[in-house]
Design an enzyme around this catalytic site. Structure first.
Site, PDB file in Angstrom:
ATOM      1  CG  ASP A 138      -0.346   0.006   2.558  1.00 55.23           C
ATOM      2  OD1 ASP A 138       0.956   0.046   2.727  1.00 55.23           O
ATOM      3  OD2 ASP A 138      -1.099  -0.055   3.328  1.00 55.23           O
ATOM      4  CB  SER A 139       4.645   1.763  -0.024  1.00 56.38           C
ATOM      5  OG  SER A 139       4.709   0.466  -0.963  1.00 56.38           O
TER       6      SER A 139
ATOM      7  CG  ASP B  33       0.655  -4.097   2.224  1.00 54.01           C
ATOM      8  OD1 ASP B  33       0.471  -4.826   3.122  1.00 54.01           O
ATOM      9  OD2 ASP B  33       1.018  -3.101   2.177  1.00 54.01           O
TER      10      ASP B  33
ATOM     11  CE  LYS C 249       3.399  -5.618   3.995  1.00 58.95           C
ATOM     12  NZ  LYS C 249       2.547  -4.838   5.006  1.00 58.95           N
TER      13      LYS C 249
ATOM     14  CD  GLU D 278       0.117  -1.603   7.781  1.00 60.49           C
ATOM     15  OE1 GLU D 278      -0.166  -0.881   8.859  1.00 60.49           O
ATOM     16  OE2 GLU D 278       0.824  -1.072   6.809  1.00 60.49           O
TER      17      GLU D 278
ATOM     18  CD  GLU E  76       7.644   0.135   8.043  1.00 61.23           C
ATOM     19  OE1 GLU E  76       6.734  -0.936   7.366  1.00 61.23           O
ATOM     20  OE2 GLU E  76       7.769   1.025   7.362  1.00 61.23           O
TER      21      GLU E  76
HETATM   22  O1  KIV Z   1       3.432  -0.990   1.826  1.00 64.77           O
HETATM   23  C1  KIV Z   1       4.513  -1.528   1.711  1.00 64.77           C
HETATM   24  O2  KIV Z   1       5.437  -1.418   0.872  1.00 64.77           O
HETATM   25  C2  KIV Z   1       5.070  -2.272   2.880  1.00 64.77           C
HETATM   26  C3  KIV Z   1       6.593  -2.299   3.119  1.00 64.77           C
HETATM   27  C4  KIV Z   1       7.280  -1.242   3.412  1.00 64.77           C
HETATM   28  C5  KIV Z   1       6.875  -3.439   4.109  1.00 64.77           C
HETATM   29  O3  KIV Z   1       4.276  -2.494   3.761  1.00 64.77           O
END
Ligand code: KIV
Length: 264
Positions: free
Chosen positions: A45-46, A84, A114, A116, A184
């Site tokens: 989600d970055s 994510d 993934k 969080e 992280e």
């Molecule tokens: O969204 C992302 O790119 C991440 C990484 C920084 C681990 O969660």
């Protein structure tokens, strides 16, 4: 060519062979990462901050991640693709979480998702997603979807209490069935301690060399990175700026297009 799977992650840890992960959000980039031997590609989600111009990851939607996951999974022949789960896609109800996670695999072509946060927050969603046969990577420490609760992008796990909590959280995610955990922005010594205490691999970002693997946002190795843990391996940012500047000068100066660029 052997495809990387959740099982290979465990084998790597057992063999002491570091796991490599990078983010990618599009087909041509994912193709390059796959060919370069990156073990797993995270459609993070970055994307909201790296590509979409948001100040945080909070505005990224399920449709955004699906759109980018489709592009990445079409390119990845060897790398594992992890989608994510964005903010609010696994917080409303376990049913909603399974539906969203399932879409990333069924429609997006991802191999895992993934999430969080610790079990106290994601436990119900996690068990339903795992029950649907979907592998889950955990994420602890500076989890960006909680940026406002942390009061900014700050290193986590500094106090003795916070260290003990993070270690317990990692153990609980392992016991619940996560196949790996991203750590992280936590002190390197704590990340090493957590990594040694788990049988599943840890993937560090700003968490030192003692993790079982590393992940970075691709833009943080290409010249856009500002965080302490970013490292410019190749300055693509400057190269793009230079190419655009040279193009403008060439068009205005009349040196482009030359005769060979045209058709007779
Ligand atoms: O969204 C992302 O790119 C991440 C990484 C920084 C681990 O969660």
């Amino acid at each position: 060519m052997t495809k990387v799977t959740t099982l290979s992650f465990g084998d790597r840890k057992a063999q002491g062979d570091k796991i490599t992960m990078l983010t990618a959000y599009d087909y041509p980039t994912a193709r390059l990462l796959d060919e370069a031997g990156v073990d797993a590609i995270l459609v993070g989600d970055s994307v909201g901050m790296a590509l979409m111009g948001y100040a945080s990851t909070l505005a990224v939607t399920v449709e955004d991640i699906l759109h980018h996951t489709r592009m990445v999974s079409r390119a990845a022949t060897r790398s594992m693709v992890v989608a994510d789960m964005p903010f609010l896609s696994y917080h409303i109800s376990p049913e909603d979480a399974v539906r969203n996670a399932g879409r990333f695999l069924a429609e997006g072509g991802a191999h895992a998702v993934k999430l969080e946060g610790p079990m106290s927050r994601i436990g119900a969603a996690l068990s339903h997603i795992l029950d649907a046969g979907i592998p889950v990577m955990g994420h602890l420490g500076l989890t960006p979807q909680s940026v406002h609760q942390f009061g900014g992008f700050k290193v986590q796990g500094r106090s003795d209490e916070a260290k003990a909590q993070l270690k317990a959280d990692a153990k609980a995610l392992e016991a619940a069935g996560c196949f790996a955990i991203v750590l992280e922005c936590i002190p390197a010594e704590l990340a090493t301690d957590i990594s040694e205490s788990l049988s599943i691999p840890t993937i560090g970002i700003g968490a030192g060399a003692g993790c079982d693997g590393q992940i970075l946002v691709l833009h943080d190795i290409l010249g856009w990175g500002k965080a302490r843990f970013a490292h410019t391996f190749v300055d693509v940012k400057s190269a793009i700026a230079q190419a655009a500047t040279d193009y403008v000068a060439a068009v205005k100066g009349g040196s482009y297009p030359a005769e060979e660029h045209g058709y007779q």
